[in-house]
Every structure is written in structure tokens, then in C-alpha cells.
Design a protein around this motif. Structure first.
Motif: not given
Length: 313
Positions: A145-148, A154, A157-158, A161, A164, A257, A260
Motif C-alpha cells: 500500500v502507499e506509505d507501506s 516498500a 514496490m520501488r 514501479a 507497474r 489491491k 494490499g
């Protein structure tokens, strides 16, 4: 008021854990195997044929865990991109070694046909301790999720990206184990201050698709391929697997989604989570690894043969 029964050694029934309980839980975790002996050398051996990159580094209790990804060397933006992840839950051994088996034995067959990005062991601290959570008692597979809050999630996800929006496939390799029912679900209930409600562990392989994009034919193609390696989990008496309605042979769906989950981190047309059952008397560890690699190959073959709309390529 009747006190709630104690079903876990840490915490007070009915009260979520605080820092003291999390610290106590962490102090109880024991290293059973070595990431730097079992996983990193296997990834390093792949450098002869692939690009290997460190996409993050986690530091826990003074120990560093480099996060490594394997990427097609001849990356071609005109080819479809396929993402494979394993070890999001570190205790799910065949997720890690199935991803490595795919890279070692099968990935070469896709050279010039697809771009591969593989993260074989997303959660190395948990891999060593054969656990579901990271050291902060956080489940990485509920943290995409955002700001995991999970460094493991995190970092992945980077890494993902840049692909994605362009990835065609993401297959995330997991297991459902007997310890889910005996250890990890009771710990989750205790951590969150909720009563533990016993469930049922399915006997066999199954897939978790995306309820927002189920792709039934894709899911069935993967199940059919794995059925040649290990048995497929039947529905229980309620027509469910782990509390979700069975929508096809060995297939259930979750809102990836919204929950998460790792398999929801891209906009890929084809997404699935494998669930191997390693505790079955009908399956060996090697069989579980083969099942995971077989699932990856079947998923990639389907994604290569069909455009995102599902028509034959």
C-alpha cells in the motif's frame, strides 16, 4: 464478564499488542536457516545469464539483508514483461526455491520472447526464521500500500514501479501450511486483539485470482498444468477454500489491491497467487518446488499466447 480464553502466549486476550508485546514476540524468534547460505549464492550463480541487482537492503538488529532481483539481460521494451515474486512470506519455502528453480531450469526458454523480472525472496529475515511476518510483526503481504509500514513491501514496490503499468503478468508464489492454522492465524488474532476462529487447511494446490480481474481461463490453464505435478485442492463442504467461494477447479478470488496483496502491485492483465500445500503426505519438497516452477511456466505461456483482452495472439 467472563474473561476471554487465552489461545496465544503473548498479550492479553481482547487487547491488541503494543510495543512491549511486539518486542516479546520478536525476542522469541529463532533463526533456523541462512539466507546468505541458501538463497544469495543461488542468485549469484545466475549472473552468468541474467542481470542481478540489489533493489534494497534491510537492516534488523545490526544484520543487513540485501534484496536481490534477477532481470533479463537483453531487456527489450517491445517485448511483454513478466514479473515473478517469491518469499513474500519467508516461511513459504517453495515460493523462494520454486522461483529459483524456474530461473535455473526454465527461464532461458523465454529469452527473446519476454522480459523477466524475478524477486525470489522478498522477505529474507522471515525466510531465516520460517515466519510469516517481518521483525515488526507486520505481514508484508497485507502491506503493499502507499506509505507501506513494511520495508520488504516498500522496496519491492520501488523495484516494480517502472513496469507497474506495462507488465503483462505477475505471478506471486506462496504456500498454505498447517502452521497457518496452528501458529500464524492464532498469532494474528492475538496481535489484533481478536478471538481466534479455527479454520480449515485445504489439501492441495490452489490459486488466488483477482476478483476485480479474474481471468478464469488463465487461472484454469495454470491449475491444469500443475495438476500434472501435484494434486489440486478440492472445495470444502461449504464450496469454499480458506473461506472464499471456489470459482473454478482449485481457484478462488480476492480483491488483491484492496487487501494490499503482492499480486496486486501492477496493472498486469494476468495476475495470480499460487498456494502450494507442502504438508500433504502426497507431496515432497521437491514436488512443491516443481509445482511452483510449473505454475510460472504455464502462466507465462498463457500470457504470451494471449493479448490482454484474452484473444489468441
Amino acid at each position: 464478564m467472563t474473561p476471554q480464553p487465552r489461545f496465544h502466549p503473548i498479550g492479553t486476550p481482547g487487547q491488541p499488542w503494543g510495543d512491549a508485546e511486539r518486542s516479546e514476540w520478536r525476542s522469541r524468534q529463532v533463526r533456523h536457516r541462512r539466507y546468505d547460505e541458501e538463497v544469495l549464492p543461488a542468485i549469484e550463480r545466475l549472473r552468468a545469464d541474467f542481470d542481478v541487482e540489489e533493489y534494497g537492503r534491510l537492516e534488523y538488529d545490526g544484520e543487513a539483508y540485501p534484496l536481490l532481483a534477477v532481470r533479463s539481460r537483453a531487456w527489450d521494451p517491445d517485448l511483454p514483461t513478466m514479473l515473478v515474486t517469491g518469499g513474500v512470506h519467508g516461511y513459504e519455502t517453495s515460493g523462494v526455491h520454486g522461483a529459483l528453480r524456474f530461473l535455473e531450469r526454465h527461464a532461458h526458454a523465454y529469452a527473446g520472447r519476454a522480459n523477466l523480472l524475478v524477486a525470489p525472496c522478498v522477505s529474507p529475515w522471515a525466510y531465516e526464521r520460517i515466519h510469516r511476518w517481518n521483525p515488526d510483526a507486520i505481514d508484508p503481504n497485507r502491506s503493499f500500500v502507499e506509505d507501506s509500514p513494511a520495508g520488504e513491501s516498500a522496496a519491492l514496490m520501488r523495484l516494480v514501479a517502472p513496469i507497474r503499468d506495462s507488465a503483462r503478468l505477475h505471478i506471486d508464489l506462496h504456500e498454505t501450511t498447517d502452521s497457518d492454522e496452528t501458529e500464524f492465524r492464532p498469532a494474528l488474532a492475538a496481535r489484533d486483539g481478536k478471538p481466534f476462529e479455527p479454520g480449515e487447511i485445504p489439501d492441495g494446490f490452489y490459486l488466488v485470482g483477482d476478483s476485480e480481474n479474474p481471468q478464469a481461463a488463465f487461472q484454469q490453464a495454470v491449475v491444469d498444468a500443475v495438476a500434472g505435478v501435484t494434486h489440486i485442492a478440492p472445495a470444502d463442504g461449504r464450496g469454499e477454500i480458506i473461506g472464499a467461494p471456489v470459482v473454478g477447479h482449485g481457484v478462488i478470488n480476492y480483491p488483491l489491491k484492496a487487501l494490499g496483496l503482492c499480486a496486486g502491485i501492477t496493472e498486469a492483465a494476468y495476475t495470480t497467487t499460487t498456494e502450494v500445500y507442502p504438508d500433504s503426505p502426497r507431496a515432497t519438497p521437491e514436488q512443491c518446488n516443481i509445482a511452483q516452477a510449473t505454475a510460472v511456466c504455464a502462466a507465462m505461456d498463457y500470457a504470451l499466447a494471449h493479448d490482454p483482452g484474452g484473444a489468441a495472439a
